[in-house]
Design an enzyme around this catalytic site. Structure first.
Site, PDB file in Angstrom:
ATOM      1  N   ASP A 290      43.714  22.104  52.224  1.00 18.68           N
ATOM      2  CA  ASP A 290      42.722  21.041  51.664  1.00 18.68           C
ATOM      3  C   ASP A 290      43.423  19.715  51.419  1.00 18.68           C
ATOM      4  OD1 ASP A 290      40.300  19.990  49.961  1.00 18.68           O
ATOM      5  OD2 ASP A 290      39.913  21.839  49.342  1.00 18.68           O
TER       6      ASP A 290
ATOM      7  N   GLU B 273      32.300  24.879  49.467  1.00 20.73           N
ATOM      8  CA  GLU B 273      33.302  24.741  48.618  1.00 20.73           C
ATOM      9  C   GLU B 273      33.190  23.672  47.277  1.00 20.73           C
ATOM     10  OE1 GLU B 273      37.070  22.970  46.938  1.00 20.73           O
ATOM     11  OE2 GLU B 273      35.673  21.670  47.900  1.00 20.73           O
ATOM     12  N   GLU B 274      32.287  22.446  47.779  1.00 17.07           N
ATOM     13  CA  GLU B 274      32.044  21.440  46.652  1.00 17.07           C
ATOM     14  C   GLU B 274      31.342  21.876  45.395  1.00 17.07           C
ATOM     15  OE1 GLU B 274      33.926  18.828  46.795  1.00 17.07           O
ATOM     16  OE2 GLU B 274      34.563  18.397  48.671  1.00 17.07           O
TER      17      GLU B 274
ATOM     18  N   HIS C  74      36.670  11.451  47.313  1.00 17.81           N
ATOM     19  CA  HIS C  74      35.331  11.351  46.855  1.00 17.81           C
ATOM     20  C   HIS C  74      34.787   9.981  46.975  1.00 17.81           C
ATOM     21  CE1 HIS C  74      34.812  15.624  45.308  1.00 17.81           C
ATOM     22  NE2 HIS C  74      35.206  15.638  46.220  1.00 17.81           N
TER      23      HIS C  74
ATOM     24  N   HIS D 280      37.428  24.014  54.259  1.00 20.17           N
ATOM     25  CA  HIS D 280      36.098  23.999  53.989  1.00 20.17           C
ATOM     26  C   HIS D 280      35.410  22.665  55.000  1.00 20.17           C
ATOM     27  CE1 HIS D 280      35.573  20.535  51.086  1.00 20.17           C
ATOM     28  NE2 HIS D 280      36.763  20.927  50.592  1.00 20.17           N
TER      29      HIS D 280
ATOM     30  N   ASP E  46      37.818  14.927  52.837  1.00 18.10           N
ATOM     31  CA  ASP E  46      37.582  16.084  51.968  1.00 18.10           C
ATOM     32  C   ASP E  46      36.511  16.887  52.419  1.00 18.10           C
ATOM     33  OD1 ASP E  46      37.830  17.727  49.824  1.00 18.10           O
ATOM     34  OD2 ASP E  46      37.197  16.571  48.426  1.00 18.10           O
TER      35      ASP E  46
END
Length: 355
Positions: free
Chosen positions: A233, A210-211, A320, A65, A176
């Protein structure tokens, strides 16, 4: 890693790609992958697909993603301070004192998440929350902020760039899962440079959104209607401090890609991937998901009439945050595992449990 691959890696990851605003990063990705594909697909919301052998009936997806977590401007005070809401799983606790970029129609406006000094704060009452973190763009009024092109809905990203650490790790925001977009592009490049003639159609998918719930993968899965999907991922390095291995498993950076067990993972495909890893002597780790994987694997697995899907993750520290960290060795080995799985896959392979 050769020079131009590394240049692309840094250029691609340093470019901002907030959820819903991925287009510029997608253009960079497409420019890089274009020499290694026969055609491409672009959908309404910005997911991109590089296609090799577009005429083939049997379709295999490798997917990552393209989006990163970010913030939205939500409210501007009369004094020119900006309050925010999340766009994805952004962490309010790391925001204070961070530099940010506000992405406006006029260009990028610089700002900071301001925060009062330690000796004037009350320990409990003044902890960072979504209600009290704020952005300062150096303005003294709401009108001045608006004249910069900033308004509710303006997207904000942290101003941090990729760096190397101890020649073993990559560190930055948005690994990510921008690192996944790099990896699947490298798989396409290896197929082209090694002159592999695939017996099926390969769809190299860089999905958006995606998030906020796997939305881009849901859309593109219905468009492609693949037979097989191998998703990549990130997953947590649980050997860094403050993780509980009893609940989160035992995963480390530097010990190879991680394969996932769970209901959305098709076990015959998973067994094939593990067999490839063992045959090619690619180290790998294992983890389990009790229900959903929380990745685009779920979107592909449960699309159409069911798609044989699997998840190969790269271990990541500090997810994150602005200092997400992965090991170079894991990066190369994850690319190798996806590549070796793809090139040995026979066209028309039937993954059903009961035939």
């Amino acid at each position: 890693m050769n020079k131009d691959s590394k240049e692309f890696l840094f250029k691609y990851l340093n470019n901002a790609s907030p959820t819903g605003f991925e287009a510029e990063g997608q253009k960079l990705w497409l420019d890089y992958i274009r020499p290694y594909i026969d055609d491409y697909i672009s959908d309404t919301y910005g997911s991109l697909v590089g296609v090799i052998n577009p005429e083939a009936k049997y379709k295999v997806v490798i997917e990552a993603h393209a989006d990163e977590i970010s913030w939205f401007v939500n409210y501007i005070t009369d004094q020119g301070y900006i309050y925010v809401i999340r766009n994805g799983g952004s962490d309010h606790q790391i925001a204070p004192s961070k530099k940010v970029n506000l992405h406006t129609k006029k260009g990028i406006v610089k700002g900071v998440f301001g925060w009062p000094a330690i000796h004037v704060r009350k320990e409990k009452e003044d902890a960072p929350t979504l209600k009290n973190i704020f952005v300062d763009v150096g303005a003294s009024s709401k009108e001045e902020v608006e004249n910069m092109g900033i308004h509710p809905g303006t997207v904000i990203t942290f101003d941090d760039e990729l760096m190397e650490l101890n020649e073993k790790y990559l560190v930055g925001r948005a690994l990510d899962n921008r690192i996944g977009g790099f990896m699947i592009a490298q798989v396409a490049r290896k197929i082209k440079e090694n002159k592999i003639d695939l017996p099926f159609g390969l769809y190299v998918v860089n999905a958006v959104q995606e998030e906020i719930g796997l939305r881009g993968a849901e859309m593109i899965a219905h468009k492609i209607k693949p037979d097989v999907a191998i998703v990549t991922d990130v997953t947590h390095d649980t050997n860094s401090p403050m993780y509980d291995k009893i609940t989160s498993g035992d995963i480390s950076c530097g010990k190879g890609p991680t394969v996932c067990y769970g209901p959305a993972v098709q076990n015959n495909l998973l067994d094939m991937i593990i067999g490839v890893a063992e045959k090619k002597e690619i180290p790998f780790q294992r983890r389990a998901s009790s229900r959903s994987t929380g990745t685009d694997t779920d979107a592909f697995a449960y699309s159409n009439e069911g798609v044989a899907s699997a998840l190969i993750s790269i271990p990541l520290k500090y997810m994150h945050t602005t200092v997400e960290m992965c090991a170079y060795d894991d990066l190369e080995q994850t690319i190798d595992l996806i590549y070796e799985t793809v090139v040995q896959l026979p066209s028309g392979h039937d993954f059903r449990y009961i035939k």
